[in-house]
Design a protein around this motif. Structure first.
Motif, PDB file in Angstrom:
ATOM      1  N   PHE A  66       0.727  -1.270  -0.079  1.00  0.00           N
ATOM      2  CA  PHE A  66      -0.042  -0.001  -0.071  1.00  0.00           C
ATOM      3  C   PHE A  66       0.643   1.306   0.050  1.00  0.00           C
ATOM      4  O   PHE A  66       0.294   2.271   0.069  1.00  0.00           O
ATOM      5  CB  PHE A  66      -0.933   0.129   1.356  1.00  0.00           C
ATOM      6  CG  PHE A  66      -1.759  -1.108   1.274  1.00  0.00           C
ATOM      7  CD1 PHE A  66      -2.938  -1.034   0.630  1.00  0.00           C
ATOM      8  CD2 PHE A  66      -1.669  -2.311   2.065  1.00  0.00           C
ATOM      9  CE1 PHE A  66      -4.104  -2.231   0.523  1.00  0.00           C
ATOM     10  CE2 PHE A  66      -2.644  -3.402   2.016  1.00  0.00           C
ATOM     11  CZ  PHE A  66      -3.763  -3.299   1.311  1.00  0.00           C
ATOM     12  N   VAL A  67       2.187   1.008   0.020  1.00  0.00           N
ATOM     13  CA  VAL A  67       3.050   2.223  -0.065  1.00  0.00           C
ATOM     14  C   VAL A  67       3.830   2.350  -1.153  1.00  0.00           C
ATOM     15  O   VAL A  67       3.941   1.391  -2.248  1.00  0.00           O
ATOM     16  CB  VAL A  67       4.444   1.861   1.105  1.00  0.00           C
ATOM     17  CG1 VAL A  67       5.214   3.081   0.965  1.00  0.00           C
ATOM     18  CG2 VAL A  67       3.710   1.698   2.390  1.00  0.00           C
ATOM     19  N   HIS A  68       3.881   3.873  -1.639  1.00  0.00           N
ATOM     20  CA  HIS A  68       4.378   4.205  -2.867  1.00  0.00           C
ATOM     21  C   HIS A  68       5.536   5.107  -2.731  1.00  0.00           C
ATOM     22  O   HIS A  68       5.600   6.153  -1.615  1.00  0.00           O
ATOM     23  CB  HIS A  68       3.333   4.609  -3.792  1.00  0.00           C
ATOM     24  CG  HIS A  68       2.413   3.562  -4.204  1.00  0.00           C
ATOM     25  ND1 HIS A  68       1.360   3.221  -3.581  1.00  0.00           N
ATOM     26  CD2 HIS A  68       2.350   2.932  -5.443  1.00  0.00           C
ATOM     27  CE1 HIS A  68       0.709   2.376  -4.055  1.00  0.00           C
ATOM     28  NE2 HIS A  68       1.292   2.111  -5.277  1.00  0.00           N
ATOM     29  N   VAL A  69       6.467   5.386  -3.624  1.00  0.00           N
ATOM     30  CA  VAL A  69       7.894   5.976  -3.450  1.00  0.00           C
ATOM     31  C   VAL A  69       7.452   7.425  -4.124  1.00  0.00           C
ATOM     32  O   VAL A  69       8.388   8.259  -3.798  1.00  0.00           O
ATOM     33  CB  VAL A  69       8.719   5.345  -4.239  1.00  0.00           C
ATOM     34  CG1 VAL A  69       9.169   3.957  -3.507  1.00  0.00           C
ATOM     35  CG2 VAL A  69       8.648   5.169  -5.710  1.00  0.00           C
ATOM     36  N   GLY A  70       6.579   7.663  -4.923  1.00  0.00           N
ATOM     37  CA  GLY A  70       6.386   9.086  -5.297  1.00  0.00           C
ATOM     38  C   GLY A  70       4.849   9.298  -5.999  1.00  0.00           C
ATOM     39  O   GLY A  70       4.429   8.230  -6.222  1.00  0.00           O
ATOM     40  N   ILE A  71       4.686  10.509  -6.425  1.00  0.00           N
ATOM     41  CA  ILE A  71       3.176  10.661  -7.023  1.00  0.00           C
ATOM     42  C   ILE A  71       3.199  10.170  -8.211  1.00  0.00           C
ATOM     43  O   ILE A  71       1.905   9.606  -8.668  1.00  0.00           O
ATOM     44  CB  ILE A  71       3.240  12.459  -7.123  1.00  0.00           C
ATOM     45  CG1 ILE A  71       1.729  12.620  -7.349  1.00  0.00           C
ATOM     46  CG2 ILE A  71       4.247  12.762  -8.260  1.00  0.00           C
ATOM     47  CD1 ILE A  71       0.700  12.430  -6.166  1.00  0.00           C
ATOM     48  N   LEU A  72       4.097   9.903  -9.156  1.00  0.00           N
ATOM     49  CA  LEU A  72       3.920   9.352 -10.735  1.00  0.00           C
ATOM     50  C   LEU A  72       3.776   7.727 -10.305  1.00  0.00           C
ATOM     51  O   LEU A  72       2.870   6.951 -10.753  1.00  0.00           O
ATOM     52  CB  LEU A  72       5.096   9.446 -11.388  1.00  0.00           C
ATOM     53  CG  LEU A  72       5.165  10.878 -12.022  1.00  0.00           C
ATOM     54  CD1 LEU A  72       6.644  10.931 -12.605  1.00  0.00           C
ATOM     55  CD2 LEU A  72       3.843  11.122 -12.675  1.00  0.00           C
ATOM     56  N   HIS A  73       4.418   7.227  -9.244  1.00  0.00           N
ATOM     57  CA  HIS A  73       4.277   5.848  -8.735  1.00  0.00           C
ATOM     58  C   HIS A  73       2.874   5.418  -8.474  1.00  0.00           C
ATOM     59  O   HIS A  73       2.440   4.427  -9.096  1.00  0.00           O
ATOM     60  CB  HIS A  73       5.388   5.454  -7.799  1.00  0.00           C
ATOM     61  CG  HIS A  73       5.564   4.127  -7.322  1.00  0.00           C
ATOM     62  ND1 HIS A  73       5.925   3.571  -6.128  1.00  0.00           N
ATOM     63  CD2 HIS A  73       5.227   3.039  -8.261  1.00  0.00           C
ATOM     64  CE1 HIS A  73       5.975   2.192  -6.195  1.00  0.00           C
ATOM     65  NE2 HIS A  73       5.559   1.849  -7.361  1.00  0.00           N
ATOM     66  N   ILE A  74       2.365   6.311  -7.759  1.00  0.00           N
ATOM     67  CA  ILE A  74       0.914   6.004  -7.370  1.00  0.00           C
ATOM     68  C   ILE A  74      -0.028   6.143  -8.165  1.00  0.00           C
ATOM     69  O   ILE A  74      -0.893   5.561  -8.320  1.00  0.00           O
ATOM     70  CB  ILE A  74       0.688   6.542  -5.789  1.00  0.00           C
ATOM     71  CG1 ILE A  74      -0.692   5.964  -5.220  1.00  0.00           C
ATOM     72  CG2 ILE A  74       0.724   8.053  -6.022  1.00  0.00           C
ATOM     73  CD1 ILE A  74      -1.123   6.513  -3.764  1.00  0.00           C
ATOM     74  N   GLY A  75       0.426   7.354  -8.830  1.00  0.00           N
ATOM     75  CA  GLY A  75      -0.759   7.585  -9.984  1.00  0.00           C
ATOM     76  C   GLY A  75      -0.910   6.635 -10.875  1.00  0.00           C
ATOM     77  O   GLY A  75      -1.853   6.141 -11.369  1.00  0.00           O
ATOM     78  N   PHE A  76       0.236   5.813 -11.566  1.00  0.00           N
ATOM     79  CA  PHE A  76       0.213   4.927 -12.423  1.00  0.00           C
ATOM     80  C   PHE A  76      -0.533   3.841 -12.075  1.00  0.00           C
ATOM     81  O   PHE A  76      -1.336   3.006 -12.484  1.00  0.00           O
ATOM     82  CB  PHE A  76       1.449   4.774 -13.204  1.00  0.00           C
ATOM     83  CG  PHE A  76       1.930   5.452 -14.135  1.00  0.00           C
ATOM     84  CD1 PHE A  76       1.318   5.690 -15.441  1.00  0.00           C
ATOM     85  CD2 PHE A  76       3.104   6.211 -13.926  1.00  0.00           C
ATOM     86  CE1 PHE A  76       1.619   6.396 -16.302  1.00  0.00           C
ATOM     87  CE2 PHE A  76       3.465   7.217 -15.013  1.00  0.00           C
ATOM     88  CZ  PHE A  76       2.922   7.325 -16.139  1.00  0.00           C
ATOM     89  N   ASN A  77      -0.177   3.465 -10.677  1.00  0.00           N
ATOM     90  CA  ASN A  77      -0.619   2.181  -9.984  1.00  0.00           C
ATOM     91  C   ASN A  77      -1.869   2.271  -9.690  1.00  0.00           C
ATOM     92  O   ASN A  77      -2.803   1.051  -9.951  1.00  0.00           O
ATOM     93  CB  ASN A  77       0.114   1.653  -9.012  1.00  0.00           C
ATOM     94  CG  ASN A  77       1.392   1.051  -8.943  1.00  0.00           C
ATOM     95  OD1 ASN A  77       1.858   0.634 -10.081  1.00  0.00           O
ATOM     96  ND2 ASN A  77       2.002   0.760  -8.078  1.00  0.00           N
ATOM     97  N   MET A  78      -2.719   3.158  -9.312  1.00  0.00           N
ATOM     98  CA  MET A  78      -3.604   3.467  -8.859  1.00  0.00           C
ATOM     99  C   MET A  78      -4.705   3.578 -10.325  1.00  0.00           C
ATOM    100  O   MET A  78      -5.903   2.975 -10.092  1.00  0.00           O
ATOM    101  CB  MET A  78      -4.277   4.671  -8.183  1.00  0.00           C
ATOM    102  CG  MET A  78      -3.445   4.668  -6.843  1.00  0.00           C
ATOM    103  SD  MET A  78      -4.094   3.172  -5.846  1.00  0.00           S
ATOM    104  CE  MET A  78      -2.824   1.923  -6.030  1.00  0.00           C
ATOM    105  N   TYR A  79      -4.123   4.114 -11.423  1.00  0.00           N
ATOM    106  CA  TYR A  79      -5.029   4.115 -12.591  1.00  0.00           C
ATOM    107  C   TYR A  79      -5.391   2.594 -12.970  1.00  0.00           C
ATOM    108  O   TYR A  79      -6.403   2.272 -13.632  1.00  0.00           O
ATOM    109  CB  TYR A  79      -4.435   4.718 -13.649  1.00  0.00           C
ATOM    110  CG  TYR A  79      -4.899   4.600 -15.018  1.00  0.00           C
ATOM    111  CD1 TYR A  79      -6.089   5.311 -15.524  1.00  0.00           C
ATOM    112  CD2 TYR A  79      -4.406   3.681 -16.182  1.00  0.00           C
ATOM    113  CE1 TYR A  79      -6.481   4.901 -16.614  1.00  0.00           C
ATOM    114  CE2 TYR A  79      -4.914   3.423 -17.123  1.00  0.00           C
ATOM    115  CZ  TYR A  79      -6.042   4.203 -17.450  1.00  0.00           C
ATOM    116  OH  TYR A  79      -6.668   4.077 -18.717  1.00  0.00           O
TER     117      TYR A  79
END
Length: 203
Positions: A66-79
Motif C-alpha cells: 500500500f506504500v508508494h515512492v512518489g506521485i507518479l508511482h502511485i498515480g500509474f498504479n492507482m489508474y
C-alpha cells in the motif's frame, strides 16, 4: 451522492483499495514533508526493508503493498487498479478481488525478501496489480480455450513492465504467478458452469 458514485462505478472493493492506497500516501507525504517524492526514512518505516523484515518487522510484507515512492508511482498504479480491479471484481466479486490483491502482493514481497539482498527497500502495489492482471489474463484464456495466447500475453506483460530501471521484477513475477494460478482455478470453475448451463464447450 459524494463517494457513492465511485463505489458504484469502480466496485466497492476496488475503490476501497484505492482509498486505502491514497490515504497511506497522504500519511507518507506528511511524514516526508514532500508530496512528490517520499523520503527514504519513511520508506524504511512503512515499505519493505528486507533487513527489518528478517529481524522481526514481518508486517512490512503487508504494509509495503500500500506504500508508494512518489506521485507518479502511485498515480500509474492507482489508474491500473481502477481499470483492472473493477473488471475482476465484476467477475469474481469484491471478496475475491481483495483476496487476489493481498495474496499476490504478499507473494511478490516474499519473493523480494528471498531473492534480493537484506539492504533492499521496496514498496508499491505492483505485485498485487500483476496478480490481478494475471488472474484476468489466464481466466479469460481458460474460458475462451486459448491458454497458449494467455501465457504469451502474461509473459509480454511481465517483460514490458519489468525491464525499466528501478523496477522490482521479483515483486512483479511473484504477483503474476499467483494471479495466473488463481485465474486458472476460477477460469475452470466458470467454464464448467457454462458447459453445464448452456452445453457450451470446446471439442
Amino acid at each position: 451522492m459524494g463517494l457513492e458514485r465511485y463505489f458504484y462505478r469502480y466496485g466497492k472493493a476496488t475503490f476501497s483499495l484505492f482509498l486505502i492506497n491514497a490515504a497511506v500516501y497522504v500519511v507518507e507525504a506528511v511524514l516526508s514533508g514532500n508530496p512528490i517524492s517520499i523520503g527514504s526514512n519513511v520508506l524504511l518505516l512503512l515499505g519493505q526493508w528486507n533487513y527489518a523484515v528478517l529481524n522481526g518487522a514481518w508486517w512490512q510484507l503487508f504494509t509495503a503493498m500500500f506504500v508508494h515512492v512518489g506521485i507518479l508511482h502511485i498515480g500509474f498504479n492507482m489508474y491500473f487498479l481502477l481499470m483492472m480491479g473493477r473488471q475482476l471484481e465484476h467477475i469474481l466479486g469484491p471478496k475475491r478481488l481483495v483476496m487476489v490483491y493481498i495474496v499476490s502482493g504478499l507473494m511478490g514481497n516474499l519473493l523480494t525478501l528471498v531473492l534480493l539482498p537484506p539492504n533492499t527497500v521496496s514498496a508499491g502495489a505492483s505485485g498485487a496489480l500483476f496478480g490481478i492482471a494475471g488472474t484476468l489474463i489466464v481466466m479469460m484464456g481458460v474460458i475462451g480455450g486459448n491458454m497458449q495466447g494467455a501465457l504469451v500475453n502474461a509473459f509480454v506483460l511481465f517483460l514490458i513492465n519489468s525491464i525499466l530501471p528501478g523496477v522490482n521484477p521479483y515483486a512483479h513475477l511473484g504477483g503474476l504467478l499467483v494471479g495466473m494460478v488463481i485465474g486458472y482455478y476460477y477460469g475452470k470453475k466458470i467454464r464448467r458452469r457454462m458447459v453445464l448451463a448452456y452445453g457450451y464447450g470446446y471439442y
